[in-house]
Design a protein around this motif. Structure first.
Motif, PDB file in Angstrom:
ATOM      1  N   UNK A   1       0.805  -1.217   0.000  1.00  0.00           N
ATOM      2  CA  UNK A   1       0.000   0.000   0.000  1.00  0.00           C
ATOM      3  C   UNK A   1       0.839   1.269   0.000  1.00  0.00           C
ATOM      4  N   UNK A   2       2.147   1.167   0.208  1.00  0.00           N
ATOM      5  CA  UNK A   2       3.012   2.340   0.194  1.00  0.00           C
ATOM      6  C   UNK A   2       3.125   2.839  -1.244  1.00  0.00           C
ATOM      7  N   UNK A   3       2.584   4.025  -1.518  1.00  0.00           N
ATOM      8  CA  UNK A   3       2.423   4.511  -2.886  1.00  0.00           C
ATOM      9  C   UNK A   3       3.600   5.303  -3.454  1.00  0.00           C
ATOM     10  N   UNK A   4       4.408   5.934  -2.612  1.00  0.00           N
ATOM     11  CA  UNK A   4       5.459   6.816  -3.095  1.00  0.00           C
ATOM     12  C   UNK A   4       6.771   6.082  -3.328  1.00  0.00           C
ATOM     13  N   UNK A   5       6.716   4.992  -4.083  1.00  0.00           N
ATOM     14  CA  UNK A   5       7.917   4.214  -4.295  1.00  0.00           C
ATOM     15  C   UNK A   5       7.813   3.431  -5.597  1.00  0.00           C
ATOM     16  N   UNK A   6       8.963   2.960  -6.082  1.00  0.00           N
ATOM     17  CA  UNK A   6       9.036   2.123  -7.280  1.00  0.00           C
ATOM     18  C   UNK A   6       9.169   0.671  -6.863  1.00  0.00           C
ATOM     19  N   UNK A   7       8.401  -0.202  -7.484  1.00  0.00           N
ATOM     20  CA  UNK A   7       8.516  -1.628  -7.181  1.00  0.00           C
ATOM     21  C   UNK A   7       9.619  -2.231  -8.038  1.00  0.00           C
ATOM     22  N   UNK A   8      10.472  -3.033  -7.413  1.00  0.00           N
ATOM     23  CA  UNK A   8      11.594  -3.669  -8.087  1.00  0.00           C
ATOM     24  C   UNK A   8      11.792  -5.063  -7.510  1.00  0.00           C
ATOM     25  N   UNK A   9      12.720  -5.814  -8.089  1.00  0.00           N
ATOM     26  CA  UNK A   9      13.139  -7.088  -7.503  1.00  0.00           C
ATOM     27  C   UNK A   9      14.493  -6.830  -6.846  1.00  0.00           C
ATOM     28  N   UNK A  10      14.617  -7.235  -5.583  1.00  0.00           N
ATOM     29  CA  UNK A  10      15.856  -7.056  -4.841  1.00  0.00           C
ATOM     30  C   UNK A  10      16.493  -8.408  -4.578  1.00  0.00           C
ATOM     31  N   UNK A  11      17.818  -8.443  -4.640  1.00  0.00           N
ATOM     32  CA  UNK A  11      18.570  -9.665  -4.401  1.00  0.00           C
ATOM     33  C   UNK A  11      19.422  -9.468  -3.154  1.00  0.00           C
ATOM     34  N   UNK A  12      19.392 -10.438  -2.267  1.00  0.00           N
ATOM     35  CA  UNK A  12      20.197 -10.396  -1.045  1.00  0.00           C
ATOM     36  C   UNK A  12      21.675 -10.461  -1.410  1.00  0.00           C
ATOM     37  N   UNK A  13      22.468  -9.563  -0.832  1.00  0.00           N
ATOM     38  CA  UNK A  13      23.907  -9.541  -1.092  1.00  0.00           C
ATOM     39  C   UNK A  13      24.617 -10.766  -0.523  1.00  0.00           C
ATOM     40  N   UNK A  14      24.065 -11.375   0.523  1.00  0.00           N
ATOM     41  CA  UNK A  14      24.717 -12.516   1.183  1.00  0.00           C
ATOM     42  C   UNK A  14      24.437 -13.847   0.487  1.00  0.00           C
ATOM     43  N   UNK A  15      23.144 -14.143   0.250  1.00  0.00           N
ATOM     44  CA  UNK A  15      22.801 -15.483  -0.233  1.00  0.00           C
ATOM     45  C   UNK A  15      22.177 -15.508  -1.630  1.00  0.00           C
ATOM     46  N   UNK A  16      21.812 -14.345  -2.170  1.00  0.00           N
ATOM     47  CA  UNK A  16      21.262 -14.299  -3.522  1.00  0.00           C
ATOM     48  C   UNK A  16      19.761 -14.515  -3.613  1.00  0.00           C
ATOM     49  N   UNK A  17      19.066 -14.630  -2.488  1.00  0.00           N
ATOM     50  CA  UNK A  17      17.606 -14.782  -2.519  1.00  0.00           C
ATOM     51  C   UNK A  17      16.975 -13.525  -3.112  1.00  0.00           C
ATOM     52  N   UNK A  18      15.892 -13.713  -3.868  1.00  0.00           N
ATOM     53  CA  UNK A  18      15.216 -12.587  -4.511  1.00  0.00           C
ATOM     54  C   UNK A  18      13.906 -12.278  -3.799  1.00  0.00           C
ATOM     55  N   UNK A  19      13.598 -10.992  -3.699  1.00  0.00           N
ATOM     56  CA  UNK A  19      12.384 -10.521  -3.037  1.00  0.00           C
ATOM     57  C   UNK A  19      11.755  -9.412  -3.860  1.00  0.00           C
ATOM     58  N   UNK A  20      10.428  -9.352  -3.839  1.00  0.00           N
ATOM     59  CA  UNK A  20       9.749  -8.162  -4.335  1.00  0.00           C
ATOM     60  C   UNK A  20      10.121  -7.047  -3.372  1.00  0.00           C
ATOM     61  N   UNK A  21      10.412  -5.875  -3.910  1.00  0.00           N
ATOM     62  CA  UNK A  21      10.883  -4.785  -3.056  1.00  0.00           C
ATOM     63  C   UNK A  21      10.404  -3.447  -3.590  1.00  0.00           C
ATOM     64  N   UNK A  22      10.607  -2.429  -2.792  1.00  0.00           N
ATOM     65  CA  UNK A  22      10.331  -1.056  -3.219  1.00  0.00           C
ATOM     66  C   UNK A  22      11.583  -0.227  -3.007  1.00  0.00           C
TER      67      UNK A  22
END
Length: 56
Positions: free
Chosen positions: A10-31
């Protein structure tokens, strides 16, 4: 119900992206908001890291 410190879709003032963990490489939906990249729904990766980079 919202967890303190956890970003939601619901946070509107942001861009949605895919983020990757620097440690293990797991991917997450992110803003990306105010220059900060934060996963949606969690504060840290499942490995415990809170360092993420955008997926390219």
């Amino acid at each position: 119900m919202s967890l303190l410190g956890v970003i939601t879709l619901n946070d509107r003032d942001s861009d949605r992206v895919v983020a990757v963990c620097e440690q293990c490489g797991s991917a997450y939906a992110a803003v990306r908001s105010d220059g900060t990249l934060r996963p949606i729904g969690v504060e840290t990766c499942s490995c415990g890291s809170d360092e993420f980079r955008p997926l390219r």
